[in-house]
Design an enzyme around this catalytic site. Structure first.
Site, short mmCIF file in Angstrom:
data_model
loop_
_atom_site.label_atom_id
_atom_site.label_comp_id
_atom_site.label_asym_id
_atom_site.label_seq_id
_atom_site.Cartn_x
_atom_site.Cartn_y
_atom_site.Cartn_z
N GLU A 94 0.89 -1.14 0.08
CA GLU A 94 -0.14 0.09 -0.07
C GLU A 94 1.02 1.24 -0.17
O GLU A 94 2.06 1.32 0.42
CB GLU A 94 -0.87 -0.12 1.19
CG GLU A 94 -1.78 -1.33 1.27
CD GLU A 94 -2.68 -1.38 2.54
OE1 GLU A 94 -3.21 -2.24 2.86
OE2 GLU A 94 -2.70 -0.08 3.36
N CYS A 107 3.53 8.34 1.19
CA CYS A 107 4.18 7.53 2.11
C CYS A 107 4.27 6.14 1.37
O CYS A 107 3.24 5.56 1.04
CB CYS A 107 3.25 7.35 3.29
SG CYS A 107 3.52 6.16 4.68
N CYS A 114 6.13 -7.00 7.05
CA CYS A 114 7.28 -6.83 7.90
C CYS A 114 7.67 -7.91 8.83
O CYS A 114 6.81 -8.41 9.55
CB CYS A 114 7.04 -5.56 8.47
SG CYS A 114 8.40 -4.92 9.24
N CYS A 118 6.91 -5.56 15.64
CA CYS A 118 6.41 -4.78 16.58
C CYS A 118 5.04 -4.94 17.07
O CYS A 118 4.15 -4.96 16.28
CB CYS A 118 6.53 -3.21 16.04
SG CYS A 118 8.26 -2.59 15.62
N CYS A 121 1.61 -2.90 15.40
CA CYS A 121 1.53 -2.39 14.08
C CYS A 121 1.14 -3.47 13.36
O CYS A 121 1.34 -4.95 13.50
CB CYS A 121 3.12 -2.18 13.64
SG CYS A 121 3.14 -2.31 11.87
N CYS A 334 -0.62 5.48 9.88
CA CYS A 334 0.63 4.76 10.43
C CYS A 334 0.35 3.33 11.13
O CYS A 334 -0.67 3.28 12.04
CB CYS A 334 1.54 5.70 11.35
SG CYS A 334 2.34 6.87 10.36
#
Ligand code: SAH
Ligand code: SF4
Length: 365
Positions: A94, A107, A114, A118, A121, A334
Site C-alpha cells: 500500500e 508514504c 514486515c 512490533c 503494528c 501509520c
C-alpha cells in the site's frame, strides 16, 4: 539490486543503460523519448504516441508495470488517498498520498509485510511476505506523482509497509534513482526505521543526504524491547550512538517517532526519559496517538493526555509535533496498513474491527 530470479522485470527496475540495450538498433533519440515518457510523464509505453506503433507494442510487452491498482480509498475530504497495489505474484502493498495546504507527501512501502514484529503494528502482526525491488518502490512514487497532479508531489517518506533497513540495497537503489531520475531531491526523502543500527551507519556513509526518522516509542530498554523486539539486538545506547553519528556526519534532520499508547508510554516519566535522549541530539519528536489495530488491545492516548505529554516535552526543551492520524478511518494511518487487506498473507491477521471499513475495489481491475 536486480529483481529476484524468475520475477518479470518491471519498467522501473531497468536503469538507463539497460533501456539503451533494449533499444539497440533504434535511433539514439528513441532512448530519450522512452526515458522522458517513463520518468517525466509517468506514461505507459503503449501511450507514448511519439514512438512508432510496433515499437510501442514491443516496449509495452518488455516493460510491464510492477503495480496493478487493486483498490483505492479516499478520506479526509479527498486529501488522503490510500492505494492498494497487487504485485506480479499477488503480494500486496500500500501507499498513501497525503495533501496538505503547503505540500503533498507520499508514504510508500519498502517490503510486502514486515518481519520486525512490533506488537502494535498491523503490518508487523501480518509478518513478512517479501522484499520489494527498487522498481516496485520507484513505481509507487511515479504513480503517486501522477495521482497528485496538478499538485506537485514534494516529499517521499518510507513509512508504509516494511522496514527499509531490512531491504537496504533495494531501498538505497530506489533513493538514488528517485533523486537522479525522478527529480525528488534526497533532502525531501525520509527513511523511517525501527532502529536497525547497521542500516543507520550505512546510511550515514552514503553521499546523498536523506532525513532519518527513528521509531523510538520507549526510552528505556525494558519497555522498548516489549514494544519493539529488534531493541533486544540493538539496545537504546547503541541506537542513540548511531543517531549521534548520523547527525554529525550528514547534518540532516533526525526525528523520533513516538506512538502514544494509553498507560504504556504516555506518563510524565516517559516524557522525561525521552527528553533526556532527544535534547542532546536536537531530535524533533513526532507524537502519533496509537492507531488501533486488530492484534493489540490497547488504545491510543486520549487527546488531553497527548497535549500534556507534548507540553511536558516542550518544557524540557524538546521540539515536538502531534501528528494527525490521517486516514485512520480507511486504515491508511501509520501502522494500520495491511489491516484491511483481503486475500494474501495479511488477511489472515485482519480482525473483525476492520471488516466494517472494507477497501473499495476499483471497478474493472
Ligand atoms: N518500519 C519502519 C517504517 C514503517 S512503520 C518503522 O518502524 O519506522 C511507520 C511508522 O508507523 C513507525 O513510526 C511505526 O512505529 C508507526 N506505527 C506502526 N504501527 C502504529 C500504530 N498502530 N499507531 C501509530 N503508529 C504506528
Ligand atoms: Fe515493521 Fe515498522 Fe511495523 Fe515495526 S512498526 S512491524 S518495523 S513496519
Amino acid at each position: 539490486m536486480s529483481p529476484r530470479p524468475g520475477a518479470p522485470v518491471s519498467r522501473y527496475d531497468l536503469t538507463r543503460p539497460a533501456l539503451e540495450a533494449l533499444l539497440e538498433g533504434e535511433p539514439p533519440y528513441r532512448v530519450d523519448q522512452l526515458w522522458e515518457g517513463l520518468y517525466a510523464q509517468g506514461k505507459d509505453p503503449s501511450d507514448m504516441t511519439g514512438l512508432p506503433k510496433p515499437l510501442r507494442e514491443r516496449l509495452a510487452a518488455a516493460l510491464p508495470p510492477a503495480l496493478e491498482l487493486a483498490a483505492e480509498r479516499e478520506a479526509d475530504g479527498g486529501s488522503t488517498i490510500k492505494s492498494v497495489w497487487a504485485l506480479h505474484d499477488h503480494a500486496r502493498v500500500e501507499s498513501v498520498l497525503m495533501a496538505y495546504p503547503d505540500r503533498v507527501t507520499v508514504c510508500i512501502s519498502s517490503q510486502a509485510g514486515c518481519g520486525m514484529g512490533c506488537v502494535f503494528c498491523a503490518t508487523g502482526q501480518a509478518g513478512l511476505t517479501r522484499q520489494l525491488t527498487a522498481g516496485e518502490i520507484i513505481e509507487q512514487v511515479i504513480r503517486a506523482r501522477r495521482r497528485a497532479a496538478p499538485r506537485r508531489l514534494g516529499n517521499v517518506v518510507f513509512m508504509g509497509m516494511g522496514e527499509p533497513m531490512a531491504n537496504y540495497a533495494n531501498v538505497w537503489a530506489a533513493i538514488e534513482r528517485l533523486h537522479a531520475d525522478v527529480g525528488i531531491s534526497a533532502r525531501r526523502i525520509t527513511v523511517s526505521t525501527v532502529g536497525l543500527v547497521p542500516g543507520i551507519r550505512k546510511l550515514a556513509a552514503e553521499v546523498l543526504p536523506v532525513n532519518l526518522a527513528v521509531s523510538l516509542h520507549a526510552a528505556n530498554d525494558e519497555l522498548r524491547t516489549r514494544l519493539v523486539p529488534p531493541n533486544r539486538r540493538y539496545p537504546i545506547a547503541e541506537l542513540v550512538s548511531a543517531c549521534r553519528d548520523y547527525v554529525r556526519t550528514t547534518h540532516r534532520r533526525l526525528s523520533f517517532e513516538w506512538a502514544l499508547i494509553d498507560g504504556v508510554n504516555d506518563r510524565r516519566s516517559d516524557a522525561s526519559e525521552l527528553a533526556a535522549l532527544a535534547v542532546p541530539l536536537r531530535a524533533h519528536v513526532n507524537l502519533i496517538p496509537l492507531n488501533p489495530t486488530p492484534g493489540y488491545a490497547v488504545r491510543g492516548t486520549p487527546a488531553a493526555g497527548v497535549r500534556a505529554f507534548r507540553d511536558h516535552l516542550e518544557r524540557l526543551g524538546v521540539n515536538a509535533t502531534v501528528r494527525d492520524t490521517r486516514g485512520s478511518d480507511i486504515d491508511a494511518a501509520c501502522g494500520q496498513l495491511a489491516a484491511g487487506l483481503r486475500g494474501g498473507a495479511a488477511a489472515a491477521d485482519s480482525g473483525s474491527a476492520h471488516e466494517a471499513v472494507p477497501v473499495t475495489a476499483v471497478p474493472g481491475v
